[in-house]
Design a protein around this motif. Structure first.
Motif, PDB file in Angstrom:
ATOM      1  N   GLU A 189     -19.612  12.450  32.890  1.00  0.00           N
ATOM      2  CA  GLU A 189     -18.270  12.333  33.457  1.00  0.00           C
ATOM      3  C   GLU A 189     -17.198  12.671  32.434  1.00  0.00           C
ATOM      4  N   ASP A 190     -17.482  12.439  31.145  1.00  0.00           N
ATOM      5  CA  ASP A 190     -16.521  12.818  30.110  1.00  0.00           C
ATOM      6  C   ASP A 190     -16.260  14.319  30.125  1.00  0.00           C
ATOM      7  N   SER A 191     -17.322  15.093  30.300  1.00  0.00           N
ATOM      8  CA  SER A 191     -17.175  16.551  30.274  1.00  0.00           C
ATOM      9  C   SER A 191     -16.359  17.051  31.456  1.00  0.00           C
ATOM     10  N   PRO A 219     -15.272  12.045  38.071  1.00  0.00           N
ATOM     11  CA  PRO A 219     -16.110  12.273  39.247  1.00  0.00           C
ATOM     12  C   PRO A 219     -17.194  11.197  39.335  1.00  0.00           C
ATOM     13  N   GLU A 220     -17.243  10.493  40.428  1.00  0.00           N
ATOM     14  CA  GLU A 220     -18.220   9.421  40.591  1.00  0.00           C
ATOM     15  C   GLU A 220     -19.535   9.981  41.134  1.00  0.00           C
ATOM     16  N   GLY A 221     -20.636   9.430  40.661  1.00  0.00           N
ATOM     17  CA  GLY A 221     -21.948   9.868  41.115  1.00  0.00           C
ATOM     18  C   GLY A 221     -22.575  10.960  40.268  1.00  0.00           C
ATOM     19  N   VAL A 267     -25.253  21.279  35.531  1.00  0.00           N
ATOM     20  CA  VAL A 267     -24.972  22.546  36.201  1.00  0.00           C
ATOM     21  C   VAL A 267     -23.633  22.487  36.931  1.00  0.00           C
ATOM     22  N   CYS A 268     -23.387  21.381  37.638  1.00  0.00           N
ATOM     23  CA  CYS A 268     -22.113  21.236  38.352  1.00  0.00           C
ATOM     24  C   CYS A 268     -20.934  21.263  37.397  1.00  0.00           C
ATOM     25  N   CYS A 269     -21.098  20.614  36.249  1.00  0.00           N
ATOM     26  CA  CYS A 269     -20.021  20.595  35.259  1.00  0.00           C
ATOM     27  C   CYS A 269     -19.782  21.998  34.714  1.00  0.00           C
ATOM     28  N   TYR A 270     -20.860  22.716  34.426  1.00  0.00           N
ATOM     29  CA  TYR A 270     -20.720  24.079  33.904  1.00  0.00           C
ATOM     30  C   TYR A 270     -19.981  24.968  34.899  1.00  0.00           C
ATOM     31  N   LEU A 271     -20.356  24.893  36.169  1.00  0.00           N
ATOM     32  CA  LEU A 271     -19.714  25.731  37.177  1.00  0.00           C
ATOM     33  C   LEU A 271     -18.242  25.362  37.350  1.00  0.00           C
ATOM     34  N   ASP A 272     -17.959  24.069  37.316  1.00  0.00           N
ATOM     35  CA  ASP A 272     -16.574  23.599  37.426  1.00  0.00           C
ATOM     36  C   ASP A 272     -15.760  24.111  36.242  1.00  0.00           C
ATOM     37  N   ARG A 273     -16.346  24.013  35.063  1.00  0.00           N
ATOM     38  CA  ARG A 273     -15.651  24.460  33.846  1.00  0.00           C
ATOM     39  C   ARG A 273     -15.446  25.968  33.857  1.00  0.00           C
ATOM     40  N   HIS A 324     -15.990  25.236  19.328  1.00  0.00           N
ATOM     41  CA  HIS A 324     -16.397  23.850  19.056  1.00  0.00           C
ATOM     42  C   HIS A 324     -15.366  23.085  18.235  1.00  0.00           C
ATOM     43  N   ARG A 325     -14.103  23.379  18.466  1.00  0.00           N
ATOM     44  CA  ARG A 325     -13.045  22.673  17.762  1.00  0.00           C
ATOM     45  C   ARG A 325     -12.319  21.670  18.641  1.00  0.00           C
ATOM     46  N   LEU A 326     -12.877  21.391  19.837  1.00  0.00           N
ATOM     47  CA  LEU A 326     -12.438  20.290  20.680  1.00  0.00           C
ATOM     48  C   LEU A 326     -13.646  19.396  20.922  1.00  0.00           C
ATOM     49  N   SER A 327     -13.421  18.120  21.159  1.00  0.00           N
ATOM     50  CA  SER A 327     -14.529  17.170  21.148  1.00  0.00           C
ATOM     51  C   SER A 327     -15.337  17.121  22.440  1.00  0.00           C
ATOM     52  N   GLU A 328     -14.727  17.397  23.561  1.00  0.00           N
ATOM     53  CA  GLU A 328     -15.360  17.306  24.885  1.00  0.00           C
ATOM     54  C   GLU A 328     -15.581  15.854  25.318  1.00  0.00           C
ATOM     55  N   LEU A 329     -14.982  14.905  24.630  1.00  0.00           N
ATOM     56  CA  LEU A 329     -15.083  13.499  24.995  1.00  0.00           C
ATOM     57  C   LEU A 329     -13.775  13.022  25.623  1.00  0.00           C
TER      58      LEU A 329
END
Length: 254
Positions: free
Chosen positions: A186-188, A180-182, A232-238, A158-163
């Motif tokens: 989107e920041d994440s 990513p649109e839709g 969920v999509c963001c988590y899988l992408d990450r 947690h030492r990066l902001s994720e923004l």
């Protein structure tokens, strides 16, 4: 000649907040800036305000589009920006006056791709709020330089902001990235791509991104099924991109 900083500001129905946002940007101690303000189909007078600011100061670029969301608005501006450096500010937020000047000094290092700086939650008058730690809070404890192989470890602790906001980017380092649109968060998604594709970053204790907490902020709206799907999509992408970068963190993603 001093390098130009492009500031991208998406706006949707923010007429009550936009003047303070734009005044904080035009009042920066670093003057070689362009402010690309994208009206995302507002119906509250925001577009009129944007046009007035563009007439008043040539550094304001007024862009109008049908409502399509913050990601589309930011992408629209990314296709039009002309600066060597880039940052994002939401239309209801502000920057302390010396923020850009202080961050740009970090880029004396020609290999530096980005620098993150503090996020402070404030009320609509810019007064700091003394509340429990929330998503938007970010307070680096030290000025640090980070190498690519440290990025995931810093994220995990947690030492990066994720923004996407509260960060100044060298544009050549992120020129191929888009939001990513839709989707929500989107920041994440964007943050994930920054971590996955850049090589050297920095944390700064100077400057302030003033995050205005308001009742109908998108961060405070009740979650829906689309929010969950986006998360969920963001988590899988990450997970895919971070494990490729740092496979030793496989257990952390299980």
């Amino acid at each position: 000649m001093e390098p130009k900083i492009s500031i991208i500001v998406p706006v949707y129905n923010l007429a009550d907040y936009l003047p303070k946002c734009l005044d904080s940007l035009l009042g920066q101690t670093y003057k070689n800036i362009e402010i690309l303000v994208v009206n995302d189909g507002s119906v509250d007078g925001s577009w009129k305000l944007i046009q007035e600011y563009a007439k008043r100061d040539g550094r304001v670029v007024a862009i109008n589009q049908p409502n399509g969301g913050a990601a589309k608005a930011r992408n629209h501006a990314l296709d039009k920006m002309t600066g060597e450096f880039l940052t994002f500010v939401d239309g209801d937020d502000m920057l302390s006056s010396d923020t850009l000047e202080l961050q740009l000094k970090k880029f004396d290092d020609p290999e530096l791709d980005w620098v993150e700086f503090p996020v402070v939650r404030v009320d609509s008058n810019g007064k700091e709020l003394n509340k429990a730690k929330a998503y938007s809070d970010f307070y680096p404890s030290n000025d640090e330089i980070l190498q690519r192989d440290e990025f995931v470890a810093y994220y995990a602790s947690h030492r990066l902001s994720e923004l996407a906001c509260a960060c100044l980017y060298r544009y050549s380092s992120v020129k191929n990235l888009r939001f990513p649109e839709g989707y929500y968060y989107e920041d994440s998604f964007y943050f994930t791509d920054v971590v996955a594709t850049t090589h050297k970053g920095a944390l700064s204790t100077s400057g302030r991104y003033l995050y205005v907490e308001r009742e109908n902020s998108s961060q405070l709206i009740k979650s829906t099924g689309k929010h969950l799907y986006s998360r969920v999509c963001c988590y899988l992408d990450r997970r895919l991109k971070f494990l490729k970068l740092s496979p030793q963190y496989k257990k952390w993603f299980q």
